[in-house]
Write an enzyme that holds these catalytic residues in place. Structure first.
Site, PDB file in Angstrom:
ATOM      1  CB  SER A 159       0.314   1.542  -2.139  1.00 22.95           C
ATOM      2  OG  SER A 159       0.519   0.165  -2.095  1.00 22.95           O
ATOM      3  CG  HIS A 189       3.267  -0.639   1.828  1.00 24.93           C
ATOM      4  ND1 HIS A 189       3.710  -0.411   0.559  1.00 24.93           N
ATOM      5  CD2 HIS A 189       1.913  -0.588   1.770  1.00 24.93           C
ATOM      6  CE1 HIS A 189       2.663  -0.251  -0.242  1.00 24.93           C
ATOM      7  NE2 HIS A 189       1.556  -0.336   0.464  1.00 24.93           N
TER       8      HIS A 189
HETATM    9  C1  GCU Z   1      -1.689  -4.656  -1.466  1.00 25.13           C
HETATM   10  C2  GCU Z   1      -1.463  -4.912  -2.936  1.00 25.13           C
HETATM   11  C3  GCU Z   1      -0.475  -3.931  -3.542  1.00 25.13           C
HETATM   12  C4  GCU Z   1      -0.885  -2.528  -3.218  1.00 25.13           C
HETATM   13  C5  GCU Z   1      -1.077  -2.361  -1.720  1.00 25.13           C
HETATM   14  C6  GCU Z   1      -1.572  -1.002  -1.261  1.00 25.13           C
HETATM   15  O1  GCU Z   1      -0.544  -4.962  -0.747  1.00 25.13           O
HETATM   16  O2  GCU Z   1      -1.025  -6.247  -3.080  1.00 25.13           O
HETATM   17  O3  GCU Z   1      -0.396  -4.101  -4.936  1.00 25.13           O
HETATM   18  O4  GCU Z   1       0.051  -1.624  -3.719  1.00 25.13           O
HETATM   19  O5  GCU Z   1      -2.028  -3.297  -1.271  1.00 25.13           O
HETATM   20  O6  GCU Z   1      -2.311  -0.342  -1.998  1.00 25.13           O
HETATM   21  O7  GCU Z   1      -1.245  -0.606  -0.132  1.00 25.13           O
END
Ligand code: GCU
Length: 382
Positions: A223, A365
């Site tokens: 992420s 995620h």
């Molecule tokens: C949020 C953010 C993302 C990122 C994520 C993470 O959702 O909007 O861009 O990748 O956090 O780091 O888990």
């Protein structure tokens, strides 16, 4: 009331494929003066440096690599960790510049059965520190160290907060103390750049550690950490390969699709991640001189593995796949053939073959054992 409504609507995320606007990606193989890139030489001497500058200037900021000195101390060394199958080292890397310093704590496990230097996975950890517990009392599939050791690889990690706290008010209390000029520049380094910088300092250390094959360091991030792992591999060509897990917007996913998270949203929620210039592209994806396929191209000919999760539309799985596909032309210049089919694979059908690997895992995620199992297959092919 009307104004409020339009402001909110302007930031609403799209999850409907039929509403993805038509777009034209910048041509990765055409220089800004209009010259077609037909050789590795023109790519490396002209087009690649030009693209790298565009990413520095418009998105991630500059990457100052010079420092005055470094002090590395091994704070823990244990020959028989993990019930004997691994050697543990905890290393503190302190980097000095202008009488300021920053400390990076690294945890490193290497397989005891190794007869020579081994390849290593280096995680840029953006999740709680105990995910990389050196005592192994807590085990997490985010960093399944035992599984990696069993496969004959080393595994290491450091935490993003050592470099730049992940907070808009305090991110400057880290690497940016060493480079105060960056804070004043519109193309200055911010948090994601600082995290990537940290990966390079760990790379400096790996080059000195006889247990590690420094020519085979795979930088891994999830992420926001996956945005940083891509940037680290783009800036520092010593990294042999990159894993970018669910990195989404301003990571592996194409911005111009405007699917899921958008630039305006990421810059509003996380103003400390990217440079000031990036804010000019809020709701103006098509004005960017780059798109994220060009970030993958910067890593070529080195392998890149990108992943997604089926319930993580925020990170635009299809846009991630298209980034990889649109970087293939640069691998072709090197005569390295991508194994990716024209369209994305089904859920849970991994394509872990270098140079470009991809899968979409069923679920949320996250970074899981499923993902790591494929990273290992990918790494064996490097
Ligand atoms: C949020 C953010 C993302 C990122 C994520 C993470 O959702 O909007 O861009 O990748 O956090 O780091 O888990």
């Amino acid at each position: 009331i009307f104004l409020i409504f339009t402001a909110v609507a302007g930031h609403a995320q799209n999850y409907d494929e039929s509403k993805v606007p038509s777009y034209i990606l910048p041509d990765v193989l055409k220089t800004s003066s209009g010259k077609k890139v037909k050789s590795v030489k023109t790519w490396e001497k002209e087009r690649r440096p030009e693209i790298l500058k565009m990413f520095e200037n418009n998105i991630y900021g500059q990457m100052p690599m010079a420092y005055d000195s470094v002090r590395r101390s091994i704070t823990t060394e244990e020959g028989a960790a993990m019930g004997g199958k691994a050697k543990l080292k905890q290393v503190t890397i302190e980097v000095f510049k202008n009488r300021k310093s920053v400390k990076i704590d690294v945890v490193l496990f290497t397989p005891t059965k190794a007869t020579g230097p081994v390849p290593v996975f280096l995680l840029i950890n953006n999740r709680p520190n105990d995910n990389t517990d050196p005592t192994r009392q807590k085990k997490s599939e985010f960093w399944p160290a035992e599984m990696v050791i069993d496969s004959g690889f080393a595994i290491a990690a450091f935490h993003v907060n050592d470099l730049a706290p992940d907070n808009k008010d305090t991110y400057m209390n880290g690497v940016l103390q060493l480079y105060p000029e960056q804070l004043k520049a519109d193309n200055g380094m911010k948090a994601i750049g600082a995290w990537a910088w940290g990966a390079s300092r760990v790379m400096d250390y790996f080059e000195k550690d006889a247990d590690i094959d420094a020519k085979k360091v795979i930088v891994v991030g999830h992420s926001r950490g996956g945005k940083a792992s891509l940037w680290a591999a783009a800036e520092d060509q010593r990294f042999a390969a990159c894993v970018t897990n669910c990195s989404g917007n301003s990571g592996a996913a194409l911005a111009r699709r405007q699917f899921g998270e958008r630039i305006s949203r990421i810059n509003t929620t996380f103003p400390h991640w990217f440079n000031n210039n990036y804010k000019k592209f809020n709701d103006k994806e098509n004005s960017l001189p780059v798109d994220q396929h060009m970030l993958i191209a910067l890593i070529a000919p080195r392998p890149v593995y990108a992943t997604n999760a089926s319930k993580d539309l925020w990170a635009d799985p299809k846009g991630t796949y298209l980034s990889l596909k649109n970087a293939e032309s640069v691998y072709n210049l090197y005569k390295i053939k991508s194994q990716l089919p024209a369209t994305p694979p089904a859920i849970n059908v991994p394509l872990p073959n270098p140079p470009l690997g991809y899968h979409i895992r069923e679920g949320e995620h996250n970074m899981t054992e499923f993902d790591w199992r494929e990273f290992l297959v990918f790494a064996k092919g490097i």
